[in-house]
Enzyme design. Structure first.
Site, PDB file in Angstrom:
ATOM      1  N   ARG A  54     -21.039 121.120  28.402  1.00 48.42           N
ATOM      2  CA  ARG A  54     -22.336 121.771  28.196  1.00 48.42           C
ATOM      3  C   ARG A  54     -22.977 122.353  29.455  1.00 48.42           C
ATOM      4  O   ARG A  54     -24.024 122.976  29.381  1.00 48.42           O
ATOM      5  CB  ARG A  54     -23.319 120.804  27.512  1.00 48.42           C
ATOM      6  CG  ARG A  54     -24.458 121.520  26.834  1.00 48.42           C
ATOM      7  CD  ARG A  54     -25.146 120.759  25.740  1.00 48.42           C
ATOM      8  NE  ARG A  54     -25.615 119.439  26.083  1.00 48.42           N
ATOM      9  CZ  ARG A  54     -26.635 118.843  25.474  1.00 48.42           C
ATOM     10  NH1 ARG A  54     -27.303 119.462  24.530  1.00 48.42           N
ATOM     11  NH2 ARG A  54     -26.974 117.614  25.794  1.00 48.42           N
ATOM     12  N   ASP A  55     -22.375 122.199  30.626  1.00 44.13           N
ATOM     13  CA  ASP A  55     -22.992 122.780  31.821  1.00 44.13           C
ATOM     14  C   ASP A  55     -21.935 123.133  32.872  1.00 44.13           C
ATOM     15  O   ASP A  55     -22.041 122.753  34.041  1.00 44.13           O
ATOM     16  CB  ASP A  55     -24.024 121.817  32.414  1.00 44.13           C
ATOM     17  CG  ASP A  55     -25.009 122.515  33.348  1.00 44.13           C
ATOM     18  OD1 ASP A  55     -25.105 123.762  33.289  1.00 44.13           O
ATOM     19  OD2 ASP A  55     -25.679 121.827  34.139  1.00 44.13           O
ATOM     20  N   ILE A  56     -20.912 123.866  32.440  1.00 40.57           N
ATOM     21  CA  ILE A  56     -19.870 124.305  33.369  1.00 40.57           C
ATOM     22  C   ILE A  56     -20.414 125.433  34.234  1.00 40.57           C
ATOM     23  O   ILE A  56     -20.935 126.429  33.728  1.00 40.57           O
ATOM     24  CB  ILE A  56     -18.620 124.778  32.604  1.00 40.57           C
ATOM     25  CG1 ILE A  56     -17.946 123.597  31.921  1.00 40.57           C
ATOM     26  CG2 ILE A  56     -17.636 125.478  33.538  1.00 40.57           C
ATOM     27  CD1 ILE A  56     -17.445 122.533  32.878  1.00 40.57           C
TER      28      ILE A  56
END
Length: 280
Positions: free
Chosen positions: A80-82
């Site tokens: 969810r936060d690459i």
């Protein structure tokens, strides 16, 4: 309690561990990653950054990690936060995916979850933002933005003079076959044009607006493996000597059915989705 690891400080660490065990204070221990964030290596002053081979190896290692989280882990995990600041590099510039604070696990029989929006401006999947439905293709979108960042050395929040986002502008140039003006000049000097074009097409596929049109992380991983195993020319310059490390070449895997052609992806209405003010 969060424990910051420093080299040659083992005695103090043992003491601190003992104190935490006695007082039952929660303790998180982090591996020390000597080379910091990928973002710091990409966005440096001057013309020389990470060499092409290292950038593609880092992209492959990151894709392997995400493919494992999506498919091979006992409970699938969506990161969810690459982003480049969440990819850490060790002594050998090996990529480590970090910061799982926003991650969500899903049941094996689920394809996604409806959840509060979380992510970072520029990397956030616009369809996830507007529907609140998180799927594995949301990570694929973020990874595609990361690929564009590796190719261009431009931050995802930059805009063209016409107000287009980096993602939509990049997709348009892929369609037109006119990447010279946006690809990092260092890459143009070091890499084979055909290989750069294939990676660019892959990035465009990953960032398609409709999640169903994006490849899976496993398909992305295999595509990058294929590109790295083809014969490549070695360029010896200051940057390569500074970053050059021994690398293991993965076996060739052919992919059937993964369409690499790019097309005009974004209408004016869709561009408005990409240009929204995304939250952290």
């Amino acid at each position: 309690m969060r424990l910051q690891f420093f080299p040659n400080n083992h005695r103090n660490i043992v003491k601190l561990l003992g104190c935490c065990l006695e007082t039952e204070v929660p303790l998180l221990v982090y591996e020390f990653i000597s080379n910091g964030m990928l973002a710091h290596h990409l966005h440096v002053e001057g013309n020389i950054s990470l060499p092409w081979n290292d950038r593609m190896r880092i992209a492959l290692e990151t894709s392997k990690a995400l493919a494992y989280l999506h498919l091979a882990a006992s409970t699938p995990v969506l990161h969810r936060d690459i982003k480049s600041s969440n990819i850490l590099l060790d002594d050998n510039l090996t990529a480590k995916v970090s910061d799982f604070g926003a991650s969500r696990h899903i049941s094996i029989d689920q394809t996604g979850v409806t959840t509060a929006i979380q992510g970072t401006i520029g990397y956030l999947d616009p369809m996830y933002y507007y529907t609140s439905r998180l799927t594995d293709k949301s990570d694929v979108f973020s990874f595609g933005v990361l690929l564009i960042e590796l190719l261009t050395r431009k931050r995802p929040t930059v805009r063209t003079s016409d107000g287009d986002s980096l993602v939509s502008h990049f997709a348009s140039l892929v369609t037109e076959g006119d990447l010279v003006g946006i690809i990092d000049p260092q890459i143009m000097d070091e890499a084979e044009v055909e290989k750069v074009e294939e990676v660019a097409k892959l990035a465009a596929m990953c960032t398609k607006l409709n999640g169903e049109d994006r490849p899976t992380m496993r398909e992305v991983e295999m595509t990058l493996e294929n590109l790295r195993t083809t014969k490549k020319h070695t360029h010896h310059n200051i940057a390569t000597k500074r970053y050059e490390k021994d690398q293991i070449v993965a076996p060739y895997i052919s992919i059937e059915g993964l369409t690499m052609e790019a097309s005009r992806q974004y209408t004016t209405e869709e561009e408005m989705l990409l240009s929204g003010a995304y939250p952290r």
